[in-house]
Design a protein around this motif. Structure first.
Motif, PDB file in Angstrom:
ATOM      1  N   GLU A 228       0.884  -1.081  -0.020  1.00  0.00           N
ATOM      2  CA  GLU A 228      -0.037   0.031   0.062  1.00  0.00           C
ATOM      3  C   GLU A 228       0.830   1.215   0.154  1.00  0.00           C
ATOM      4  O   GLU A 228       0.644   2.216  -0.469  1.00  0.00           O
ATOM      5  CB  GLU A 228      -1.089   0.015   1.191  1.00  0.00           C
ATOM      6  N   LEU A 229       1.956   1.289   0.583  1.00  0.00           N
ATOM      7  CA  LEU A 229       3.072   2.426   0.741  1.00  0.00           C
ATOM      8  C   LEU A 229       3.411   2.541  -0.593  1.00  0.00           C
ATOM      9  O   LEU A 229       3.798   3.653  -1.288  1.00  0.00           O
ATOM     10  CB  LEU A 229       4.161   2.162   1.999  1.00  0.00           C
ATOM     11  N   ARG A 230       3.627   1.486  -1.297  1.00  0.00           N
ATOM     12  CA  ARG A 230       4.341   1.719  -2.403  1.00  0.00           C
ATOM     13  C   ARG A 230       3.394   2.068  -3.819  1.00  0.00           C
ATOM     14  O   ARG A 230       3.794   2.719  -4.374  1.00  0.00           O
ATOM     15  CB  ARG A 230       5.002   0.102  -3.089  1.00  0.00           C
ATOM     16  N   ALA A 231       2.167   1.604  -3.286  1.00  0.00           N
ATOM     17  CA  ALA A 231       1.114   2.268  -4.301  1.00  0.00           C
ATOM     18  C   ALA A 231       0.985   3.706  -4.302  1.00  0.00           C
ATOM     19  O   ALA A 231       0.660   4.372  -5.120  1.00  0.00           O
ATOM     20  CB  ALA A 231      -0.139   1.462  -4.126  1.00  0.00           C
ATOM     21  N   LYS A 232       1.210   4.006  -3.018  1.00  0.00           N
ATOM     22  CA  LYS A 232       1.036   5.811  -2.718  1.00  0.00           C
ATOM     23  C   LYS A 232       2.333   6.339  -2.949  1.00  0.00           C
ATOM     24  O   LYS A 232       2.429   7.716  -2.854  1.00  0.00           O
ATOM     25  CB  LYS A 232       0.858   5.888  -1.155  1.00  0.00           C
ATOM     26  N   GLY A 233       3.366   5.746  -3.321  1.00  0.00           N
ATOM     27  CA  GLY A 233       4.787   6.264  -3.666  1.00  0.00           C
ATOM     28  C   GLY A 233       5.600   6.412  -2.426  1.00  0.00           C
ATOM     29  O   GLY A 233       6.174   7.400  -2.318  1.00  0.00           O
ATOM     30  N   LEU A 234       5.140   5.960  -1.175  1.00  0.00           N
ATOM     31  CA  LEU A 234       5.731   6.267   0.053  1.00  0.00           C
ATOM     32  C   LEU A 234       6.705   5.194   0.507  1.00  0.00           C
ATOM     33  O   LEU A 234       7.324   5.519   1.464  1.00  0.00           O
ATOM     34  CB  LEU A 234       4.625   6.626   1.190  1.00  0.00           C
ATOM     35  N   ALA A 235       6.632   4.267  -0.291  1.00  0.00           N
ATOM     36  CA  ALA A 235       7.490   3.058   0.238  1.00  0.00           C
ATOM     37  C   ALA A 235       9.126   3.420   0.043  1.00  0.00           C
ATOM     38  O   ALA A 235       9.476   3.875  -0.999  1.00  0.00           O
ATOM     39  CB  ALA A 235       7.378   1.844  -0.537  1.00  0.00           C
ATOM     40  N   LYS A 236       9.868   2.847   0.926  1.00  0.00           N
ATOM     41  CA  LYS A 236      11.388   3.187   0.727  1.00  0.00           C
ATOM     42  C   LYS A 236      11.980   1.952   0.296  1.00  0.00           C
ATOM     43  O   LYS A 236      11.736   0.573   0.748  1.00  0.00           O
ATOM     44  CB  LYS A 236      11.863   3.312   2.182  1.00  0.00           C
ATOM     45  N   GLU A 237      12.968   2.177  -0.561  1.00  0.00           N
ATOM     46  CA  GLU A 237      13.532   1.069  -1.491  1.00  0.00           C
ATOM     47  C   GLU A 237      14.690   0.400  -0.602  1.00  0.00           C
ATOM     48  O   GLU A 237      15.224   1.380   0.379  1.00  0.00           O
ATOM     49  CB  GLU A 237      14.177   1.367  -2.645  1.00  0.00           C
ATOM     50  N   LYS A 238      14.933  -0.834  -0.229  1.00  0.00           N
ATOM     51  CA  LYS A 238      16.022  -1.420   0.541  1.00  0.00           C
ATOM     52  C   LYS A 238      17.342  -0.585  -0.077  1.00  0.00           C
ATOM     53  O   LYS A 238      17.515  -0.907  -1.218  1.00  0.00           O
ATOM     54  CB  LYS A 238      16.067  -2.776   0.495  1.00  0.00           C
ATOM     55  N   ARG A 239      18.180  -0.370   0.986  1.00  0.00           N
ATOM     56  CA  ARG A 239      19.496   0.205   0.595  1.00  0.00           C
ATOM     57  C   ARG A 239      20.518  -0.934  -0.020  1.00  0.00           C
ATOM     58  O   ARG A 239      20.282  -2.273   0.213  1.00  0.00           O
ATOM     59  CB  ARG A 239      20.064   0.752   1.946  1.00  0.00           C
ATOM     60  N   THR A 240      21.331  -0.284  -0.784  1.00  0.00           N
ATOM     61  CA  THR A 240      22.392  -1.416  -1.130  1.00  0.00           C
ATOM     62  C   THR A 240      23.663  -1.029  -0.120  1.00  0.00           C
ATOM     63  O   THR A 240      23.753   0.150   0.249  1.00  0.00           O
ATOM     64  CB  THR A 240      22.872  -0.682  -2.758  1.00  0.00           C
ATOM     65  N   TYR A 241      24.415  -1.952  -0.045  1.00  0.00           N
ATOM     66  CA  TYR A 241      25.458  -1.923   0.833  1.00  0.00           C
ATOM     67  C   TYR A 241      26.648  -2.726   0.459  1.00  0.00           C
ATOM     68  O   TYR A 241      26.495  -3.767  -0.505  1.00  0.00           O
ATOM     69  CB  TYR A 241      25.092  -2.186   2.108  1.00  0.00           C
TER      70      TYR A 241
END
Length: 747
Positions: A228-241
């Motif tokens: 749902e957060l992704r659909a709203k454009g609010l989701a955080k992508e998992k960081r690269t490391y």
């Protein structure tokens, strides 16, 4: 500023209760945060993780903190500062549960400092917050950019009146005969801890399956929240490391030169941990010496060599176990290490025992105390007292670690709590056993399963102290080695420290001959089937019975009596309205009784009466205190003889205290058969006089005493007849004559 609109996900528990996961409203500067709501209980979880790992860090530096605000329950904290301080044991135990559930699910190569903070901001007496802490932590990680192979969740499952219940209230939990905290992903269970009242292995497995079904719904809700957060454009992508720099050429070189040598050591069946460790370490040292000889120019990659060699050693040990069925110390998979026990080793404590299994040893002591020795519990959501305490100590010398002890850590608190839960169901009730009780387990040697050694040593020490426990309890730690590329696995009984470190499961089970009393399980691999769990439980049951045989050979039953120097406690019941009289103003009377008799007295009250516990190391002291208390609460009886103390002298007699706080009048006419003009010729203040209680006035409660009725009547004594009150003829005649004279005079 516009008020943010949070994103919410509702989990229906199916019985009218709901859990709401809310994000996007609070603590937005954290890498991830959620508020979990259930009834009036609100838990905030906030997670943060460093952007880079510290140099040479090759592990996951995870810290989980759980905190309950006193304001959540509308209470002030105790202490002088009136603010929350260091975490309580209860808060540490909840943090440990969450930590154990989360830790295996971070990527193996992620080494950044990561912090999970869970705070109770609002409490509801019908919703226990600890059962929501794992869900809160996982949901906060799910909505963050921190790499995490979740989600997971935790629930409490209890069996109440034969029915399994998810996340019961504290009041409902009082009726449960099984209580487990279970953590799992949608696919697999990865953490279990709890206590039971001698339930069967089958019932425990049933409870785990029931809990897992509830957890699956909570994991699904977290996935849907992120979608749902992704659909709203609010989701955080998992960081690269990139927290590991690898040298594949070096890794392969170590495999070629060290794997077979490590396998040979694993097949050597060396029982001594130190000797085995030296043999394994020598392989790595030989590799360094051969590949980086003296005079080598450049930096030796010691950290990489250690990491790669550890992986090679782990693989070699696991393959020998899976393919050859050979354990490091040569035992069969279901074989228990040699055990020896001794009771009464220490003369000072009220009970003591040594339990040694292989290279793990616990020296445990028991101390008996009174009600005054109970631990007071004053936490945000829990108040009361605990009469049974168990403390576990793990000094560095137990593993030959050359460092100074640094006080009690989370490990000590967790291991001690597991042993306490194992033994608690077997402690007699307060009515049968009015003592406070403290067990201290000092681990003097450790090579696996020291908490289970504590359970066994605790049982022995309790019986040595004469505590009439219901049944002996033993504990055993089970391990697992499995192969992800095939269906091979080995369930190991009584695991070594190395087998715990290199294995896939640490499953501790305690119980009596009739059932399980406590368990703790940490699973480090995916896909552990219930079939394997059932096999581990059955193997643990057989091992437990073997250990119980040895315990009962050492001491077949609790000693018939306590040690001579142990306190004796006598419990009596007094009328509730007499409690104040026994205590006295400002505690004056009870303090005097304790000081003069050498006893310790504790009083508590129930709905109808006062319960008085009198403790001393000898019977005479108890009897003296009993006599004093019985005098205070005694009801004066007409016709009974008392030896009282003269408190006050008057012109017409003496007031005598026949019972503490109860005075009666000894009139001068009741002192002797002969006439006494001055009462002080018969007695003085402070004298003791034997009297009989003749009468208690029904209206005033005043008491009339007599001494003369206790002594022989003199010969020839003639007693004047008693006249009814108001009928005195002589006086009436005299009054009449005086009246006639006054009349004549007036005329």
């Amino acid at each position: 500023m516009v008020k943010p609109i949070p994103t919410e996900k509702v989990i229906d528990l199916g019985d009218g209760r709901q859990i709401i996961i809310e994000t996007g409203k609070l603590a937005k500067q954290a890498d991830g945060s959620v508020m979990i709501k259930c009834g009036g209980t609100y838990l905030l979880a906030a997670v943060t993780s460093a952007t880079e790992a510290k140099p040479d860090t090759d592990f996951m530096p995870l810290t989980v903190e759980y905190k309950e605000k006193f304001a959540s329950a509308g209470r002030f904290p105790g202490g002088f500062t009136r603010r929350e301080g260091r975490a309580s044991d209860y808060e540490i135990l909840i943090a440990r549960l969450v930590d154990r559930a989360l830790r295996p699910l971070f990527p193996d190569d992620y080494h950044a400092d990561t912090f999970v903070n869970i705070t109770l901001f609002s409490a509801d007496e019908n919703v226990m917050p600890d059962s929501l802490a794992g869900l809160a932590a996982s949901a906060a990680l799910a909505v963050s950019d921190i790499p995490f192979n979740g989600p997971i969740s935790e629930v409490r499952v209890a069996r109440i009146d034969g029915q399994f219940v998810i996340n019961p209230s504290a009041k409902e939990l009082e009726k449960a005969d099984l209580e487990l905290m279970v953590a799992a992903s949608e696919k697999d269970i990865n953490m279990v801890e709890g206590e039971m009242k001698e339930v069967s292995e089958a019932v425990m497995l049933e409870a785990l399956k029931f809990a897992h079904e509830a957890i699956k719904k909570q994991c699904r809700a977290q996935v849907e929240l992120v979608e749902e957060l992704r659909a709203k454009g609010l989701a955080k992508e998992k960081r690269t490391y990139c927290h590991e720099e690898n040298d594949e050429e070096l890794r392969e070189k170590i495999r070629q030169q060290c794997y077979e040598k490590a396998k040979q050591v694993a097949q050597s069946q060396i029982a001594n941990k130190a000797e085995r460790g030296k043999r394994f370490d020598a392989i790595k040292e030989e590799f360094i010496a051969n590949n980086y000889p003296e005079g080598f120019e450049g930096e030796i990659p010691t950290a990489l060599i250690s990491r790669y060699y550890h992986d090679i050693e782990r693989e070699a040990v696991r393959r020998v176990l899976l393919d050859d069925r050979i354990r490091l110390d040569g035992r069969k998979t279901d074989e228990i290490r040699p055990i020896w026990c001794e009771v009464g080793y220490l003369p000072g404590p009220h009970g003591s025992a040594i339990f040694t299994r292989g290279e793990t040893q616990s020296l445990s002591t028991v101390t008996l105390g009174t009600k005054l020795d109970e631990k007071l519990v004053d936490e945000a959501t829990v108040q009361g007292s605990e009469r049974f305490l168990l403390h576990y100590n793990f000094p560095p010398f137990s593993t030959n670690d050359p460092k100074a002890p640094r006080g009690v850590g989370r490990r000590e608190i967790g291991h001690g709590n597991l042993a306490l839960r194992a033994l608690k169901p077997m402690i007699p009730s307060p009515e049968e056993f009015p003592y406070s009780l403290r067990i201290v387990s000092d681990i003097l040697e450790s090579n696996g399963s020291s908490s289970m050694a504590t359970v066994c040593a605790g049982t022995l020490a309790l019986m040595d102290a004469g505590v009439k426990i219901k049944k002996p309890v033993a504990g055993i730690a089970m391990g697992l080695i499995s192969d992800t590329t095939s269906d091979k696995y080995a369930v190991l009984s009584d695991i070594l420290g190395d087998e715990d470190h290199l294995g896939d499961m640490d499953f501790k089970v305690t119980g009596t001959r009739d059932g399980i009393t406590a368990t703790q399980m940490d699973i480090k691999v995916d896909g552990l089937s219930y079939q394997v769990l059932a096999e581990a439980l059955e193997q643990a049951r057989k091992g437990r019975l073997h250990i119980l045989d040895i315990i009962e050979e050492t001491i077949p039953e609790p000693r018939a009596d306590y040690k001579p120097h142990a306190p004796r406690i006598v419990t009596i019941t007094i009328p509730k309205d007499m409690i104040g009289a026994v205590i006295g103003p400002g505690g004056k009377i009870i303090q005097d009784i304790q000081a003069t008799t050498g006893t310790t007295i504790a009083i508590e009250e129930d709905d109808k009466s006062g319960i008085v516990n009198i403790a001393a190391s000898n019977r005479n002291s108890i009897d003296a205190a009993l006599e004093r208390i019985n005098q205070i609460v005694a009801i004066p009886e007409v016709g009974k003889t008392y030896r009282g103390k003269v408190k006050t002298m008057t012109a017409f007699g003496a007031f005598i205290e026949i019972l503490p706080g109860k005075d009666g009048l000894l009139h001068v006419s009741e002192m002797d058969w002969r006439r006494i003009e001055d009462p002080t010729t018969f007695c003085k203040e402070g004298d003791e006089v034997e009297v009989i209680l003749k009468e208690i006035d029904a209206k005033t409660g005043k008491m009339r005493l007599s001494h003369r009725d206790l002594i022989p009547k003199p010969e020839g004594y003639v007693e004047r007849p008693e006249r009814p009150r108001g009928e005195r003829p002589d006086r009436n005649n005299r009054n009449g004559e005086r009246g006639e004279r006054r009349e004549r005079r007036d005329k």
